[in-house]
Design a protein around this motif. Structure first.
Motif, PDB file in Angstrom:
ATOM      1  N   UNK A 248      41.361  39.649  39.929  1.00 14.28           N
ATOM      2  CA  UNK A 248      40.399  40.265  40.847  1.00 14.28           C
ATOM      3  C   UNK A 248      40.775  40.033  42.304  1.00 14.28           C
ATOM      4  N   UNK A 249      40.465  41.034  43.100  1.00 14.03           N
ATOM      5  CA  UNK A 249      40.549  40.912  44.558  1.00 14.03           C
ATOM      6  C   UNK A 249      39.126  40.914  45.096  1.00 14.03           C
TER       7      UNK A 249
ATOM      8  N   UNK B 154      30.019  35.497  43.869  1.00 10.49           N
ATOM      9  CA  UNK B 154      29.602  35.154  42.505  1.00 10.49           C
ATOM     10  C   UNK B 154      30.339  36.038  41.495  1.00 10.49           C
ATOM     11  N   UNK B 155      30.350  37.329  41.783  1.00  9.40           N
ATOM     12  CA  UNK B 155      31.015  38.274  40.876  1.00  9.40           C
ATOM     13  C   UNK B 155      32.523  37.978  40.818  1.00  9.40           C
ATOM     14  N   UNK B 156      33.079  37.715  41.979  1.00  7.83           N
ATOM     15  CA  UNK B 156      34.525  37.441  42.066  1.00  7.83           C
ATOM     16  C   UNK B 156      34.909  36.234  41.205  1.00  7.83           C
ATOM     17  N   UNK B 157      34.153  35.141  41.332  1.00  4.22           N
ATOM     18  CA  UNK B 157      34.566  33.979  40.531  1.00  4.22           C
ATOM     19  C   UNK B 157      34.254  34.193  39.057  1.00  4.22           C
ATOM     20  N   UNK B 158      33.180  34.928  38.799  1.00  9.59           N
ATOM     21  CA  UNK B 158      32.854  35.250  37.407  1.00  9.59           C
ATOM     22  C   UNK B 158      34.002  36.037  36.756  1.00  9.59           C
ATOM     23  N   UNK B 159      34.497  37.040  37.474  1.00 14.32           N
ATOM     24  CA  UNK B 159      35.583  37.866  36.933  1.00 14.32           C
ATOM     25  C   UNK B 159      36.853  37.040  36.724  1.00 14.32           C
TER      26      UNK B 159
END
Lengths: 575, 575
Positions: free
Chosen positions: B505-506, B493-498
């Protein structure tokens, strides 16, 4: 950018060395310059186009899951010896030595290098599939560099390499690249066909070429409108059947044919169509002499011959006069399959075996033999298909008539299999801990060549017509008379307004006659044009597109709407 | 990018060939790989850094009014013959022949080429000043490639060339480039000094080097904290005065000095400081033998010697034993200026003329001569300054003591003058219609070398600490345990948000132990880290920076604020 500052050396004259429109226009429009044969510099406008093409390629490769890196251009001999290509690649490879006499080449392609890179670092099936690419300068010492960026010796290429566990994986990687290529060329607005290609020197069995259709293309494409068959002339299977097998075999007869050496001469002499003859061609093929017999009305496909012989194209060449004389015992023009004087490899196109009572050279000056029949009069290695495709041949898939058109090869994709991983000992461990060679594909896009292909497809007599997506600038603001204060002020206002809105704009603020400005603007092909002229005082400008003859007067307030409309039409967004 | 897919071959071991931190870390962090000595590939993460450096260089060059283009790397011999550099450049130049035996080099720099490009197309003073640049792969066949990208044989460089009407224009262009360079290196977060450089082989009189300060730097910088004087050791003028001129000149005396060959041996033997001796060095200098006499306690500056002799650095080398024996008539270790056996060029550092009663080798094995005085006992060509600067020398500008530090040359700027335009016959027409040579400058930035310089300045024992502005990715989301559903879901969730917010993002979604993930993350140096661990169920994550030991637990809602703060601190915007 201000044109008064821009390094844009346009030319009025067509440079004499440039034979085709893209070559002429890229030079004339100040997009590039030649240094020496086949070696070019990209000037500021041209390099902007190159970078836009690169960016589109990059985006689609990234989206397809390929990862960008950058290899060196110089590569050591040992890598290429391992794959057998150090000698095999032939004189197209630039070679050099360093200060310690170590041998290198300037990479014409990078199969060996990528495979060598990953072989010690990708060890498990879990790391597969892997797809890596680079956008890089490549080197091929072409025998005949020509057509500007279409056949040059230093050029920009995107090359990608996929590594899979097995053939199934490769086929999936291949499909993904194919689709990415379609997206790239669609975005570049190139009108192209995907055609079966020959894999020849690259290895592997399946390959396709993306051909930008153009009458100046060096490649010939045979395609079928009834089905979706399409192949390069090098690859296309020739369906050419011989009828009339039931004719009686007549006795051979040697005929005196003075001064008749060409197939036309002899056809006239015998008053018979060329299909009644068998052509005999003599080649030096690496270490042996190959003599090829094929129907007199058809041409030899040299690529098929090389593939059959398992040699590289540069290893095949038509025999010189001396060799012909030695092999035939006669002057040039009287070669035939009967009574050759030397040990040769005699190859016979399969169609010859079905012809009856044909005419061949007698291997004796001024003589031919008629009523020759295969089997009875001579024998050789029968090869299924050595013929070059012709317009009007039959589609091997659906049987309809094929069409032929020319194209520029802007992309190619290869299913290489294990050729490189085996020769370079590049293996991974599979699910059962068993060592297996990577199954590999390679995928190229000619970046600089694509620029030429686009110009071939988008130009008129006055210059280039860049598609908006790759245009060096989106908009050009032409101030007709810079000494007129209204015009100059309004021009400047529009120019900064456009730049502020994220558009790439040129302003022609040069102290030149309007005619010169209009000519240059046509030549360099900026898609959207705003002309600030006599009605500047009323905030009225002329709006036009490079791709159309229509011109309309609009209020400056309308400019942005018009431009947005144009971007929308092209499926593009303003940054 | 998912780390489970990323091609990132990190290494636990320090590669044996890598001597300095940047070389070790760029290899260990999977940023690059060596192909052969001095030739590297940039892997995906490393190439992202390279491209960011390139983009910063590009933006500042564009802002400074320079225009980007791209030349070929291969250049024909004739261009370099015209400038006299084909032979002069020496073995550092990679040379090759094409299939027609025409000679080329792989461009180590492009002064000739740019000048040749514009010479026929820029004809009027109205088109000046002109400044053009490229970011391109360059080639130098270094004698000792080392330190990874710092001294490599194929490297990426930005090179720019300015063309002006006159020296005043050049000085203005030079200033603009200087300022642009300051902006580039400031943005790159490189701690640097601008120092006077030697112009040597490039021609011209004024040059400066941008030195990234680092203890592993190959360049030595002498600088003054009291004023702003700074120069490379090659360039720095040595203020070293000899006192005691009023001493009486004593009679020469030959002394038996068995087994004393080095300056230390002899100083011990005579029980006198090294300043009481004159060193005599014998060099092969192109076509002649140069014998150099200088104070025994100082080192020779070979660059000053080359400049004085008007030869290239590769044309100067210390004479071998045989030559020394021939010139001195003695074993190595007893050379002196008196009684040389061969015709040589005897050069004497000016300080020697002020020394009294010094000791020199006798040109006789096992003998020295004491009480030698210049003028009375020998004469030569007196050269103002042949000495290498030393720590503690006096600032030539303000008289305070100089400091010395090491630096990596990441940029250089040269006022070339008319050397190239005259030799290549490149002229413009001035206001009065008079033909004049362009007044030229050239300006380089080592793009790949800058990557190494950044790593030298930003690393710790655990790995690289990329400044945000060039980091391959801004943020890394580490999922501690991918088998824990809460952690994995929140991480994703955080990854796609970023990514949606425009961040690079990695996500570390690899099936690896947490320790491995933390180690890799330190090694590759991603600046901002989000660790999704045990408190994932509460939407609590750990936030930390690579550059600090602080770790805090924050609610996921705070992430973006924290990141924005970090960008702001660095003066950056999120795209």
């Amino acid at each position: 950018m201000r044109m008064s500052k821009l390094y844009l050396p346009t030319l009025r004259e067509v440079p004499s060395e440039a034979e085709i429109p893209s070559h002429q226009l890229l030079l004339r429009a100040g997009m590039m310059r030649k240094l020496v044969s086949g070696v070019y510099s990209y000037l500021p406008l041209g390099y902007r186009v190159i970078r836009k093409i690169e960016q589109i390629v990059r985006e689609e490769m990234d989206a397809a899951g390929s990862q960008e890196l950058l290899m060196s251009a110089i590569q050591p001999k040992e890598l290429w010896e391992a794959s057998g290509r150090w000698d095999n690649f032939g004189p197209e490879m630039f070679k050099l030595k360093d200060r310690n006499e170590r041998e290198f080449c300037l990479g014409p392609t990078h199969e060996e290098y990528f495979t060598n890179l990953i072989k010690d670092e990708v060890k498990s099936y879990k790391q597969l599939p892997l797809n890596l690419y680079q956008i890089q300068t490549k080197y091929r010492d072409e025998k005949r560099p020509r057509f500007g960026l279409i056949r040059s010796r230093e050029f920009i290429m995107k090359d990608a390499y996929s590594y899979d566990k097995d053939l199934e994986g490769l086929e999936e990687s291949y499909k993904i690249m194919w689709e990415a290529y379609e997206k790239v060329f669609n975005r570049l607005k190139i009108y192209y066909k995907v055609v079966q290609g020959d894999t020849g020197a690259m290895g592997g069995k399946v390959s396709h070429e993306f051909m930008a259709m153009s009458e100046v293309g060096e490649g010939l494409v045979a395609y079928c409108d009834s089905c979706d068959y399409a192949a390069t002339d090098e690859k296309a299977a020739v369906v050419y059947n011989i009828d009339g097998q039931d004719i009686e075999e007549l006795d051979c007869e040697k005929v005196y044919t003075p001064n008749a050496r060409t197939i036309e001469d002899i056809a006239a002499f015998f008053n018979r169509g060329e299909e009644g003859f068998a052509k005999t061609l003599i080649y030096n093929a690496k270490d042996e002499i190959a003599v090829v017999v094929l129907p007199g009305n058809r041409e030899l496909n040299e690529v098929k011959l090389c593939n059959y012989l398992g040699i590289a194209e540069h290893e095949l060449e038509l025999a010189d006069e001396e060799t012909v004389k030695k092999v035939t015992g006669a002057e040039v023009g009287f070669a035939g399959p009967i009574g050759l004087k030397e040990e040769v490899k005699l190859l016979v196109d399969e169609r010859i075996t079905k012809m009856k009572n044909f005419i061949v050279g007698a291997n004796e000056t001024d003589y031919h033999i008629k009523n020759v029949n295969y089997g009875r009069d001579f024998k050789g290695e029968v090869v299924e298909d050595l013929l070059l495709i012709e317009k009007g041949d039959i589609c091997p898939r659906c049987g309809e008539k094929l069409k032929m058109d020319r194209g520029i090869e802007v992309g190619n994709i290869f299913q290489l299999g294990t050729k490189y991983s085996e020769s370079l000992d590049a293996t991974y461990l599979d699910e059962n801990g068993k060592e297996k060679p990577f199954v590999m594909g390679s995928y190229g896009i000619g970046v600089s060549r694509s620029m030429s292909a686009i110009v071939e497809q988008y130009h008129d007599d006055n210059g280039i017509i860049w598609p908006l997506v790759v245009a060096p600038y989106h908009v050009i603001v032409t101030v007709v008379n810079i000494k007129n204060e209204d015009q100059m002020n309004l021009g400047e206002k529009i120019y900064s307004y456009l730049e502020d809105r994220g558009l790439e704009a040129l302003i022609d603020d040069r102290n030149e006659r309007a005619g010169v400005k209009f000519k240059d603007r046509d030549l360099i092909g900026i898609p959207i044009r705003i002309t600030v002229g006599k009605r500047a005082g009323e905030n009225i400008v002329e709006y036009s597109l490079r791709s159309s003859d229509d011109k309309i007067e609009i209020d400056v307030d309308e400019i942005m709407d018009r431009i947005e409309e144009e971007f929308e039409k092209e499926g593009l967004k303003i940054n």
